[in-house]
Every structure is written in C-alpha cells, then in structure tokens.
Design an enzyme around this catalytic site. Structure first.
Site, PDB file in Angstrom:
ATOM      1  N   ASN A 132       0.864  -1.186   0.000  1.00 48.92           N
ATOM      2  CA  ASN A 132       0.000   0.000   0.000  1.00 48.92           C
ATOM      3  C   ASN A 132       0.899   1.233   0.000  1.00 48.92           C
ATOM      4  O   ASN A 132       1.502   1.566   1.018  1.00 48.92           O
ATOM      5  CB  ASN A 132      -0.896  -0.032   1.257  1.00 48.92           C
ATOM      6  CG  ASN A 132      -1.756   1.217   1.374  1.00 48.92           C
ATOM      7  OD1 ASN A 132      -1.807   2.048   0.472  1.00 48.92           O
ATOM      8  ND2 ASN A 132      -2.439   1.348   2.500  1.00 48.92           N
ATOM      9  N   TRP A 133       0.965   1.881  -1.143  1.00 44.12           N
ATOM     10  CA  TRP A 133       1.894   3.023  -1.288  1.00 44.12           C
ATOM     11  C   TRP A 133       1.351   4.296  -0.640  1.00 44.12           C
ATOM     12  O   TRP A 133       2.047   5.292  -0.561  1.00 44.12           O
ATOM     13  CB  TRP A 133       2.196   3.280  -2.764  1.00 44.12           C
ATOM     14  CG  TRP A 133       2.904   2.145  -3.449  1.00 44.12           C
ATOM     15  CD1 TRP A 133       3.330   0.972  -2.884  1.00 44.12           C
ATOM     16  CD2 TRP A 133       3.269   2.066  -4.840  1.00 44.12           C
ATOM     17  NE1 TRP A 133       3.938   0.180  -3.822  1.00 44.12           N
ATOM     18  CE2 TRP A 133       3.918   0.823  -5.025  1.00 44.12           C
ATOM     19  CE3 TRP A 133       3.108   2.913  -5.933  1.00 44.12           C
ATOM     20  CZ2 TRP A 133       4.403   0.416  -6.269  1.00 44.12           C
ATOM     21  CZ3 TRP A 133       3.589   2.506  -7.173  1.00 44.12           C
ATOM     22  CH2 TRP A 133       4.235   1.276  -7.342  1.00 44.12           C
ATOM     23  N   LYS A 134       0.106   4.277  -0.238  1.00 42.94           N
ATOM     24  CA  LYS A 134      -0.548   5.445   0.375  1.00 42.94           C
ATOM     25  C   LYS A 134      -0.337   6.686  -0.516  1.00 42.94           C
ATOM     26  O   LYS A 134      -0.263   6.548  -1.727  1.00 42.94           O
ATOM     27  CB  LYS A 134      -0.042   5.637   1.804  1.00 42.94           C
ATOM     28  CG  LYS A 134      -0.192   4.346   2.638  1.00 42.94           C
ATOM     29  CD  LYS A 134       0.002   4.526   4.103  1.00 42.94           C
ATOM     30  CE  LYS A 134      -0.182   3.190   4.811  1.00 42.94           C
ATOM     31  NZ  LYS A 134      -0.089   3.282   6.253  1.00 42.94           N
ATOM     32  N   HIS A 172      -9.423   1.007   5.262  1.00 47.74           N
ATOM     33  CA  HIS A 172      -8.135   1.292   5.908  1.00 47.74           C
ATOM     34  C   HIS A 172      -8.361   2.279   7.059  1.00 47.74           C
ATOM     35  O   HIS A 172      -9.182   3.189   6.949  1.00 47.74           O
ATOM     36  CB  HIS A 172      -7.147   1.864   4.894  1.00 47.74           C
ATOM     37  CG  HIS A 172      -5.749   1.866   5.432  1.00 47.74           C
ATOM     38  ND1 HIS A 172      -5.309   2.807   6.322  1.00 47.74           N
ATOM     39  CD2 HIS A 172      -4.719   1.007   5.226  1.00 47.74           C
ATOM     40  CE1 HIS A 172      -4.055   2.527   6.647  1.00 47.74           C
ATOM     41  NE2 HIS A 172      -3.675   1.441   5.996  1.00 47.74           N
ATOM     42  N   GLU A 212      -6.776   4.742   8.025  1.00 47.42           N
ATOM     43  CA  GLU A 212      -6.582   6.162   7.666  1.00 47.42           C
ATOM     44  C   GLU A 212      -7.828   6.720   6.986  1.00 47.42           C
ATOM     45  O   GLU A 212      -8.176   7.886   7.171  1.00 47.42           O
ATOM     46  CB  GLU A 212      -5.322   6.294   6.790  1.00 47.42           C
ATOM     47  CG  GLU A 212      -4.063   6.064   7.620  1.00 47.42           C
ATOM     48  CD  GLU A 212      -2.909   5.428   6.875  1.00 47.42           C
ATOM     49  OE1 GLU A 212      -2.899   5.439   5.629  1.00 47.42           O
ATOM     50  OE2 GLU A 212      -1.995   4.908   7.560  1.00 47.42           O
ATOM     51  N   GLU A 219      -5.103  -4.833  10.652  1.00 46.63           N
ATOM     52  CA  GLU A 219      -4.093  -3.793  10.838  1.00 46.63           C
ATOM     53  C   GLU A 219      -4.373  -3.057  12.152  1.00 46.63           C
ATOM     54  O   GLU A 219      -5.179  -2.110  12.171  1.00 46.63           O
ATOM     55  CB  GLU A 219      -4.139  -2.800   9.683  1.00 46.63           C
ATOM     56  CG  GLU A 219      -3.860  -3.413   8.329  1.00 46.63           C
ATOM     57  CD  GLU A 219      -3.297  -2.382   7.347  1.00 46.63           C
ATOM     58  OE1 GLU A 219      -2.199  -2.603   6.843  1.00 46.63           O
ATOM     59  OE2 GLU A 219      -3.949  -1.358   7.115  1.00 46.63           O
ATOM     60  N   GLY A 270       2.693   2.363  10.807  1.00 44.64           N
ATOM     61  CA  GLY A 270       3.648   3.465  10.644  1.00 44.64           C
ATOM     62  C   GLY A 270       4.362   3.863  11.925  1.00 44.64           C
ATOM     63  O   GLY A 270       5.002   4.912  11.974  1.00 44.64           O
ATOM     64  N   SER A 294       3.652  -2.017  10.411  1.00 47.50           N
ATOM     65  CA  SER A 294       5.108  -2.086  10.604  1.00 47.50           C
ATOM     66  C   SER A 294       5.666  -3.477  10.285  1.00 47.50           C
ATOM     67  O   SER A 294       6.585  -3.963  10.945  1.00 47.50           O
ATOM     68  CB  SER A 294       5.490  -1.666  12.033  1.00 47.50           C
ATOM     69  OG  SER A 294       5.073  -0.327  12.267  1.00 47.50           O
ATOM     70  N   GLY A 329       2.977  -1.134   4.264  1.00 49.45           N
ATOM     71  CA  GLY A 329       3.005   0.297   3.977  1.00 49.45           C
ATOM     72  C   GLY A 329       4.419   0.745   3.647  1.00 49.45           C
ATOM     73  O   GLY A 329       4.916   0.514   2.538  1.00 49.45           O
ATOM     74  N   GLY A 330       5.084   1.368   4.604  1.00 49.73           N
ATOM     75  CA  GLY A 330       6.406   1.973   4.383  1.00 49.73           C
ATOM     76  C   GLY A 330       7.397   1.079   3.658  1.00 49.73           C
ATOM     77  O   GLY A 330       8.076   1.526   2.719  1.00 49.73           O
TER      78      GLY A 330
END
Ligand code: 13P
Length: 251
Positions: free
Chosen positions: A9-11, A97, A99, A169, A175, A214, A235-236
């Site tokens: 997930n590149w957000k 998600h 967010e 999640e 993150g 993470s 994610g990251g």
C-alpha cells in the site's frame, strides 16, 4: 482457495516517475527472484493506476486501488468509482483502511456501500479492520474487530464474501515501528476466522487474512509462518523495491 498474498500500500507517496521506477524495479526483481505461489499486489495512488497496470500487464503482479466511491457514477466531484478503477486495469481495491476511517469518515455504513460497488464492478476487496491503542488497552480489541466484521463483511452473500480478503491492521502498529507480537497476531487472526465462520461456515477457512502494521523484511518471516496469517499488507516497506521483494520472499 486460501491464497498467500503480499500487497504493497503506497498510500499518498511519490510522483508518477517514482511509481514507474518502483513498479519497474519490483517487476524486474520479481521475474528474476520470485518463484512462488504468493500473489503480489501493488496499490499506487489513483493517478498512477493505469501506468502501473500497464507495466505489470504481462506479469503475475496485480494492481489495487486504495479506495473507491460509495456511488456508481454522477455528480460527485473528486470521487473515483469502482468502474473507473476496473477500467484502469486494477483487479483489487483496499477498503476500510484505518486512515480512511479516521480522516475521511469511512463509517461501516459507507464501507458496506463501497464494498458492494467494488464487487459489482469485478474488483476483489482487501478489507481492513483493526483496533486503536485505546481499544487494546481497555481490552475491547476483540469487540472492535468483531463489530467491523459484522457491520460489513457479514452483510455480504457467500458469493460476494468469496471475493474478499481481510487485512488485520492494528492502528497502533501502523507506521509506528511497533509491530504486534506474533502471539497477538495469531490470536487475533484466529478470532477473525472464528467470527467469519459464524456467518460463512467452512468458507471462512478459504479466506486470506493478511497482517499489516510495521511489517518489514526483518519480521515478515516470523509473522507469515503463523497458522492463520496468509500474508501482509505493507506500507512503508513497500516503497523500497528491495525491502518489498525480501518480504515476498519471507514465505
Ligand atoms: P506500515 O507498514 O507503514 O506500518 O503501514 C501499514 C499499512 O497501513 C498498510 O496498509
């Protein structure tokens, strides 16, 4: 069939050039190094969906959007419909998600509409659930996750549910560098499967349940080895081709 899946997930990161570079690197390394039954999914921001889809067209890599509209079409300035996503070559969409739930009012009611739009347009849904830090600390994490399932996934028909992947999640792990422990992850994934079984019976044994929060190349192996973990939503670490490929190879 219960599939192993690693989704990046590149957000809201990068430019079109960055997306093309990252996709090309991942596709190249994937071709050279990956020989497995893991389904790899890349989830770029909307404007890059078509380019990423074209670049992955002749590979086994699939593409996901990060959201879709609750409506089919019409006067909804700024929204992106599920049919637009399908027409850009994506086969999946991430919905629910944390967010989106936190910053963009994606309530369970809205999410049910979005899931239905996605399924109507042939998209597979990666449906995210997970508790906040306060919910875990007050021991209401199971209640929270159960409610998120009951309000959306349990409302689907078995045929619709068959097109859904669940991503657990925990919000406190996203993150933050704080990964849920393997014991916490297995406990929750098992619980999720049990809740799904109440509605869908043995069909829930076939559902892929991914972990996100993470997850990186250092902890993926231990997490992916857990009996109810079928992969990760990253994610990251999905923004670095080498890290992402290492995570895929952790199975
Ligand atoms: P991080 O891997 O950066 O913690 O993000 C997880 C996530 O939100 C994936 O959807």
């Amino acid at each position: 069939m219960r599939r192993k899946i690693v989704a990046g997930n590149w957000k809201m990161n990068g430019t079109l050039d960055d997306a093309i570079k990252l996709t090309s690197e991942i596709a190249g390394m994937y071709k050279d190094e990956i020989n497995s039954d893991v389904q790899v999914v890349l989830s770029p921001p909307f404007p890059f969906l078509n380019s990423v889809s074209k670049l992955t067209n002749n590979t086994a890599i699939k593409v996901a959007a990060q959201n879709c509209a609750a409506q089919a079409s019409g006067a909804f300035t700024g929204e992106v419909s599920a049919s637009m996503i399908t027409s850009c070559g994506a086969g999946y969409v991430i919905l629910g998600h944390s967010e989106r739930r936190t910053y963009f009012s994606d309530t369970d009611e809205v999410l049910l509409l979005k899931v239905r739009q996605a399924l109507l347009n042939g998209l597979q849904v990666i449906f995210c659930i997970g508790e906040t830090k306060a919910e875990r600390e007050s021991n209401s994490h199971f209640d929270c996750v159960e409610k998120q399932i009951l309000n959306v996934l349990s409302q689907l028909t078995p045929d619709e549910f068959a097109k859904c992947i669940v991503a657990y999640e925990p919000v406190w792990a996203i993150g933050t560098g704080l990964t849920a422990s393997p014991a916490q992850v297995q406990e929750m994934h098992h619980f999720i499967r049990e809740v799904l079984k109440k509605q869908f019976g043995e069909q829930a044994s076939e559902t892929s349940i991914l972990y996100g929060g993470s997850c990186n190349e250092n902890n993926a192996k231990e997490l992916f080895a857990l009996p109810d973990v079928d992969g990760g939503l990253i994610g990251g670490a999905s923004l670095k081709s080498r890290s992402f490929i290492s995570i895929i190879k952790s199975f």
